[in-house]
Design a protein around this motif. Structure first.
Motif: not given
Length: 97
Positions: A25-35
């Motif tokens: 249910r809960l997603l956390t992502v680091t290192g994101v450049k763009a969505v």
């Protein structure tokens, strides 16, 4: 010896990132450049040198900070898939791929 060099080169092209998924249910992502794209069933996330496609239902992006590279999302996640090429950023690019 050449295999070691190619492996090191591949590791250098991918930037550090992390994923955390709590109870689907809960997603956390680091290192994101763009969505480039997100809907209630799909979130495409560009990382350095690769992309991550998250599918599910009732997906919402709760927070996105590109300065720190952090994304927070909620909803029911059914799958996450990596690809080495960044996701196309527009529908026209997807049609003519």
């Amino acid at each position: 010896m050449q295999e070691t060099r190619s492996e090191q080169k591949t590791e250098k092209t991918k930037g550090p990132h992390s994923l955390r998924l709590d109870e689907h249910r809960l997603l956390t992502v680091t290192g994101v450049k763009a969505v480039p794209t997100f809907t209630d069933k799909l979130i495409e996330i560009e990382l350095e040198g690769e992309s991550l496609t998250v599918t599910g239902h009732d997906l919402t992006v709760k927070g996105l900070d590109l300065d720190t590279g952090r994304l927070g999302a909620s909803g029911y996640v059914t799958s996450m898939r990596y690809s080495t090429a960044p996701a196309p950023s527009s529908i026209i690019k997807r049609i003519f791929k």
